[in-house]
Design a protein around this motif. Structure first.
Motif, mmCIF file in Angstrom:
data_model
loop_
_atom_site.group_PDB
_atom_site.id
_atom_site.type_symbol
_atom_site.label_atom_id
_atom_site.label_comp_id
_atom_site.label_asym_id
_atom_site.label_seq_id
_atom_site.Cartn_x
_atom_site.Cartn_y
_atom_site.Cartn_z
ATOM 1 N N LEU A 159 0.823 -1.211 0.000
ATOM 2 C CA LEU A 159 0.000 0.000 0.000
ATOM 3 C C LEU A 159 0.854 1.257 0.000
ATOM 4 C CD1 LEU A 159 -2.965 -0.734 2.444
ATOM 5 C CD2 LEU A 159 -3.013 -0.599 -0.040
ATOM 6 N N PHE A 160 1.921 1.235 0.774
ATOM 7 C CA PHE A 160 2.799 2.404 0.819
ATOM 8 C C PHE A 160 3.445 2.651 -0.540
ATOM 9 C CE2 PHE A 160 6.965 4.347 1.584
ATOM 10 C CZ PHE A 160 6.572 5.490 2.251
ATOM 11 N N GLY A 161 3.824 1.547 -1.213
ATOM 12 C CA GLY A 161 4.413 1.708 -2.547
ATOM 13 C C GLY A 161 3.411 2.218 -3.564
ATOM 14 N N SER A 162 2.165 1.778 -3.476
ATOM 15 C CA SER A 162 1.150 2.241 -4.428
ATOM 16 C C SER A 162 0.737 3.676 -4.147
ATOM 17 C CB SER A 162 -0.082 1.331 -4.367
ATOM 18 O OG SER A 162 -0.678 1.382 -3.078
ATOM 19 N N SER A 163 0.779 4.096 -2.874
ATOM 20 C CA SER A 163 0.392 5.469 -2.550
ATOM 21 C C SER A 163 1.437 6.474 -2.990
ATOM 22 C CB SER A 163 0.150 5.608 -1.044
ATOM 23 O OG SER A 163 1.364 5.364 -0.321
ATOM 24 N N SER A 164 2.666 6.039 -3.190
ATOM 25 C CA SER A 164 3.719 6.955 -3.624
ATOM 26 C C SER A 164 3.668 7.222 -5.122
ATOM 27 C CB SER A 164 5.092 6.379 -3.267
ATOM 28 O OG SER A 164 5.290 5.133 -3.938
ATOM 29 N N CYS A 209 -4.805 1.817 6.595
ATOM 30 C CA CYS A 209 -4.908 1.537 5.158
ATOM 31 C C CYS A 209 -5.458 2.754 4.417
ATOM 32 C CB CYS A 209 -5.815 0.328 4.926
ATOM 33 S SG CYS A 209 -5.136 -1.228 5.513
ATOM 34 N N LYS A 210 -6.545 3.318 4.913
ATOM 35 C CA LYS A 210 -7.134 4.478 4.249
ATOM 36 C C LYS A 210 -6.199 5.684 4.299
ATOM 37 C CE LYS A 210 -11.242 7.361 4.097
ATOM 38 N NZ LYS A 210 -12.585 7.682 4.688
ATOM 39 N N PHE A 211 -5.516 5.854 5.430
ATOM 40 C CA PHE A 211 -4.598 6.996 5.543
ATOM 41 C C PHE A 211 -3.457 6.879 4.546
ATOM 42 C CE2 PHE A 211 -0.722 8.790 7.391
ATOM 43 C CZ PHE A 211 -1.118 10.122 7.529
ATOM 44 N N MET A 212 -2.907 5.681 4.375
ATOM 45 C CA MET A 212 -1.781 5.499 3.459
ATOM 46 C C MET A 212 -2.208 5.662 2.017
ATOM 47 S SD MET A 212 0.242 2.305 5.225
ATOM 48 C CE MET A 212 1.539 2.345 3.992
ATOM 49 N N ILE A 213 -3.458 5.312 1.693
ATOM 50 C CA ILE A 213 -3.902 5.408 0.299
ATOM 51 C C ILE A 213 -4.268 6.854 -0.063
ATOM 52 C CG2 ILE A 213 -5.717 4.694 -1.315
ATOM 53 C CD1 ILE A 213 -5.820 2.042 0.163
#
Length: 218
Positions: free
Chosen positions: A93-98, A212-216
């Protein structure tokens, strides 16, 4: 010749009382409770049955203790898999949010949350079932050990009393034995102590969902 006469004067005759000593020994052995039991078919059969039941009880306890060890390993493996999954999941998730996907990704925040929630529910259910089995087997072991101690005391009493032992007597009931050491426990506290692993997993699951929501969407 003079020396031979002097030796004859110094000879001491020792009375041979080995026969009396042997008779006393035989009488003592015959009066032993184990000899009395061997001469009584009813007491001998009871002794064999109690010893057999004691051996079977010891085997059952050993088998259930091995079952406890297996359940401990299974709970540890499930917890390890739980944290490994969420570590990998949050990393993805962190990688997709970046990436520069912006609003399109944030609109689908519910997809990873449902995935994480479903996984958490399954893992919490499995861990809870394993813990329930663990404490059930643990209670069975306590009862088996109490019954085993009763059998051991009954066998010792039979060996000491011999034929004077009452054949109608049964091994003491475990509930009566535990009445002298009753422990007062508050049920909610006892439940929390037993299932603290499940409580911890539920708490971690509750923290992961908003993360999860915060990271996205951050």
């Amino acid at each position: 010749m003079a020396e031979t006469k002097d030796l004859d004067h110094h000879l001491v005759e020792i009375p041979a009382d080995d026969g009396d000593h042997h008779k006393k020994l035989i009488a003592a052995i015959q009066d032993h409770p184990l000899m009395e039991i061997s001469d009584s078919p009813g007491h001998l059969l009871l002794l064999k049955l109690l010893q057999r039941e004691e051996d079977l009880s010891g085997r059952r306890i050993a088998g259930k203790e091995r079952r406890l060890d297996t359940l401990k390993r299974e709970v540890f493996q499930l917890c390890l898999f739980f944290f490994a999954f969420h570590g990998l999941f949050l990393t993805i998730l962190f990688g997709s949010s970046s990436d520069d996907l912006g609003v399109s990704v944030c609109r689908k925040w519910w997809i990873p949350m449902i995935t994480s929630l479903s996984f958490c529910l399954v893992m919490v259910f499995l861990v809870q079932m394993k813990l329930f089995q663990y404490w059930k087997v643990y209670g069975q072991i306590l009862r088996e050990k109490t019954d085993n101690r009763s059998l051991t005391r009954c066998i010792q009493e039979l060996r000491m009393k011999g034929v004077s032992f009452d054949l109608s007597k049964e091994p003491g009931n475990g509930k009566k034995m535990k009445s002298s050491s009753v422990e007062i426990k508050w049920k909610p506290v006892e439940w929390c102590c037993r299932y603290f692993v499940t409580i911890g997993l539920v708490a971690v699951s509750g923290l992961v969902l908003p993360v999860c929501k915060f990271m996205i969407c951050s």
